[in-house]
Design an enzyme around this catalytic site. Structure first.
Site, PDB file in Angstrom:
ATOM      1  N   ASP A  87       7.132  11.500  13.295  1.00 56.45           N
ATOM      2  CA  ASP A  87       8.554  11.760  13.498  1.00 56.45           C
ATOM      3  C   ASP A  87       9.028  11.248  14.849  1.00 56.45           C
ATOM      4  O   ASP A  87      10.186  10.887  15.010  1.00 56.45           O
ATOM      5  CB  ASP A  87       8.839  13.268  13.418  1.00 56.45           C
ATOM      6  CG  ASP A  87       8.480  13.841  12.057  1.00 56.45           C
ATOM      7  OD1 ASP A  87       7.959  13.085  11.219  1.00 56.45           O
ATOM      8  OD2 ASP A  87       8.710  15.040  11.844  1.00 56.45           O
ATOM      9  N   ASP A 106      15.117   9.735  14.269  1.00 54.47           N
ATOM     10  CA  ASP A 106      13.719  10.160  14.269  1.00 54.47           C
ATOM     11  C   ASP A 106      12.922   8.944  13.829  1.00 54.47           C
ATOM     12  O   ASP A 106      13.385   8.163  12.986  1.00 54.47           O
ATOM     13  CB  ASP A 106      13.491  11.289  13.253  1.00 54.47           C
ATOM     14  CG  ASP A 106      13.830  12.682  13.804  1.00 54.47           C
ATOM     15  OD1 ASP A 106      14.451  12.772  14.875  1.00 54.47           O
ATOM     16  OD2 ASP A 106      13.471  13.673  13.133  1.00 54.47           O
ATOM     17  N   HIS A 142      13.974  11.623   6.956  1.00 57.04           N
ATOM     18  CA  HIS A 142      12.680  10.920   6.949  1.00 57.04           C
ATOM     19  C   HIS A 142      12.465  10.188   5.620  1.00 57.04           C
ATOM     20  O   HIS A 142      12.660  10.729   4.554  1.00 57.04           O
ATOM     21  CB  HIS A 142      11.514  11.870   7.235  1.00 57.04           C
ATOM     22  CG  HIS A 142      11.652  12.483   8.594  1.00 57.04           C
ATOM     23  ND1 HIS A 142      10.887  13.533   9.018  1.00 57.04           N
ATOM     24  CD2 HIS A 142      12.468  12.168   9.636  1.00 57.04           C
ATOM     25  CE1 HIS A 142      11.232  13.851  10.256  1.00 57.04           C
ATOM     26  NE2 HIS A 142      12.197  13.038  10.643  1.00 57.04           N
ATOM     27  N   CYS A 149       3.251  11.534   7.561  1.00 50.29           N
ATOM     28  CA  CYS A 149       3.924  12.306   8.628  1.00 50.29           C
ATOM     29  C   CYS A 149       2.929  12.753   9.693  1.00 50.29           C
ATOM     30  O   CYS A 149       3.246  12.770  10.876  1.00 50.29           O
ATOM     31  CB  CYS A 149       4.538  13.589   8.090  1.00 50.29           C
ATOM     32  SG  CYS A 149       5.380  13.441   6.542  1.00 50.29           S
TER      33      CYS A 149
END
Ligand code: ARG
Length: 378
Positions: A112, A202, A250, A356
Site C-alpha cells: 500500500d 496509495d 487498491h 498486498c
C-alpha cells in the site's frame, strides 16, 4: 537468522519478472483504527460499531504472523531475500498541525505504501490519517538500501495535509442513504471521498507493466495523485482506470498481470475505460478470475473475498496463490504455471493477501514496452 544471499539492488519494473528480494509485512500491534473521515468501519458482530476502536485480538495477530513467517521462510528457501518492517506503537495518538488521530493502523500491507519502479522506491502519500506515519516502519529498511546500493533512488511523494478540505463534506451521510441500485449508479461517476485539493494515492492503486502504469481513481487515490504520478514518471504512460465497483480502493484484486501477454481480470468489476480493448489490441490473453471458495468475508476483514486473486508472481512460470483457492490454482496450472499454494487467509483481516502483504525490492529484468499499440484517450 536471515541468510543474505542477494546483495542489495533496488529495481523492479513490473509484476512478474524473477523476484530476488522482497519485503513481507508484519501484523504486530495492528489496530482497528480510531474513527476518521476517510473510513467507515462497522463490525457489530465483534462489537466494533459507533466509532469503537482498539487492538486486534492477540490470537488473530499470532496466527497471521505465523503464516507470514512461513511464507517468508518458503521464499528464502527458494533463494529470495526477505526483509521485514519494524512495527511501532500503533495504539498511540498522532497529530500534525492540521489534525489529531486517536490511533494508527499497522504495517501488514507494504504494497500500500511502497512503489518500486526501476531503481526508485517511492513512499506514497497515503490518504488515511491513521496511515500517515506508516512509512516510519519501513525507514530502517530504506536507510539500509540507501547505504548499500549506490544506485538506489529514495523518494517520498509530498506528504498530504489531510485537512477537512481533503475529503468531500457529507460523503458518508449521502452514501448511507442510497439504495443498493443507487450506489451502483453512483459508482459509475467515480466521485469518491477525496477532493482534488492535493495529490493523493496509495501505492496499491498502481499496477506496473513496464512502460505502462495503470492507476485506479478510488477512495484513496484522486485524479491529482494520478497526474502527480505521470509527471513524476515522464518516461511512463500512466492510464487512469476506473471500475464499476462500490467504494473501490487498491487494484490488486481487480487486474492481475501474470506474465507478458497474460492478465487476469475480475469479472465482478467491469472497467469503465476501454481497458479490455487495450489489452486485446496488444495481443494479451485475458483470463476471467474464478470466484473465491469463500462465500463470505472472514471476521474483521475490510477486504473483499476477491483476495483469492491477490497473488504474488515469483517469475513468469511460478506463482504463489492462497492454498485453499483451488479454482485459481487450477486455472493457473492450466495456463502453464507452477503454482505454490501458500496458506495466507489468517492474514486477510490485517489488510490483504499475498500481493498486498509484500513489496518488491528487486526483480531481474529491464524497462520494456509491452503495449506498442496505444489508444487515444486512454
Ligand atoms: N479493495 C480490495 C478488495 O477488497 C483491496 C485489496 C487489498 N489490497 C491491498 N493492497 N491492501 O478486493
Amino acid at each position: 537468522m536471515i541468510k543474505e544471499t542477494q546483495k542489495t539492488i533496488v529495481s523492479s519494473w513490473n509484476e512478474w519478472d524473477p523476484l530476488k528480494h522482497v519485503i513481507v509485512g508484519r501484523a504486530d500491534g495492528t489496530m482497528i483504527q480510531a474513527p476518521e473521515i476517510a473510513v467507515q468501519r462497522e463490525w457489530p458482530e465483534q462489537g466494533y460499531t459507533g466509532g469503537k476502536y482498539g487492538p486486534y485480538p492477540k490470537e488473530m495477530i499470532d496466527k497471521a504472523n505465523e503464516q507470514m513467517d512461513n511464507f517468508a521462510s518458503m521464499l528464502e528457501k527458494r533463494g529470495i531475500r526477505v526483509d521485514r518492517p519494524t512495527p511501532i506503537d500503533f495504539s498511540q495518538k498522532v497529530q500534525t498541525p492540521d489534525w489529531e488521530q486517536d490511533s494508527m493502523f499497522g504495517c501488514m500491507p507494504p504494497r500500500d505504501l511502497l512503489l518500486t519502479i526501476g531503481n526508485e522506491m517511492l513512499e506514497a502519500t497515503m490518504s488515511y490519517r491513521s496511515r500517515w506515519f506508516e512509512y516510519l516502519c519501513f525507514r530502517p529498511l530504506l536507510e539500509k538500501y540507501f547505504e548499500e546500493d549506490p544506485n538506489f533512488k529514495w523518494e517520498a511523494a509530498p506528504k498530504p495535509r489531510l485537512s477537512e478540505k481533503t475529503y468531500k463534506k457529507g460523503f458518508w451521510e449521502k452514501w448511507n442513504t442510497l439504495s443498493e441500485e443507487e450506489k451502483w449508479e453512483e459508482s459509475t461517476k467515480s466521485e469518491w471521498i477525496p477532493t482534488e485539493v492535493e495529490p493523493l494515492f496509495d501505492a496499491a492503486d498502481v499496477v506496473r507493466c513496464g512502460k505502462d502504469l495503470f492507476v485506479q481513481k478510488s477512495m484513496v487515490t484522486n485524479q491529482s495523485g494520478i497526474d502527480w504520478l505521470q509527471r513524476h514518471y515522464p518516461d511512463h504512460r500512466v492510464h487512469t482506470v476506473r471500475y464499476k465497483e462500490l467504494l473501490p480502493w487498491h487494484m490488486d484484486t481487480t487486474i492481475v498481470p501474470l506474465r507478458p501477454g497474460l492478465v487476469m481480470f475480475n469479472p465482478g468489476r467491469p472497467a469503465l475505460e476501454p481497458q479490455r480493448e487495450f489489452f486485446e489490441k496488444n495481443n494479451w490473453k485475458i483470463l476471467e478470475a474464478p470466484k473465491s471458495v469463500l462465500t463470505k468475508k472472514r471476521p474483521m476483514t475490510f477486504c473483499s473475498i476477491w483476495l483469492n486473486i491477490n497473488l504474488l508472481v515469483l517469475d513468469p512460470k511460478t506463482v504463489c496463490v492462497e492454498a485453499s483457492e483451488t479454482p485459481v490454482i487450477e486455472l493457473l496450472d492450466k495456463n502453464g504455471f507452477e503454482v505454490i499454494p501458500v496458506p495466507f487467509y489468517e492474514v486477510s483481516p490485517f489488510g490483504g493477501g499475498l500481493h498486498c502483504g509484500t513489496a518488491d525490492v528487486y526483480r531481474e529484468g529491464t524497462f520494456e514496452d509491452y503495449f506498442p499499440k496505444q489508444m487515444s484517450g486512454f
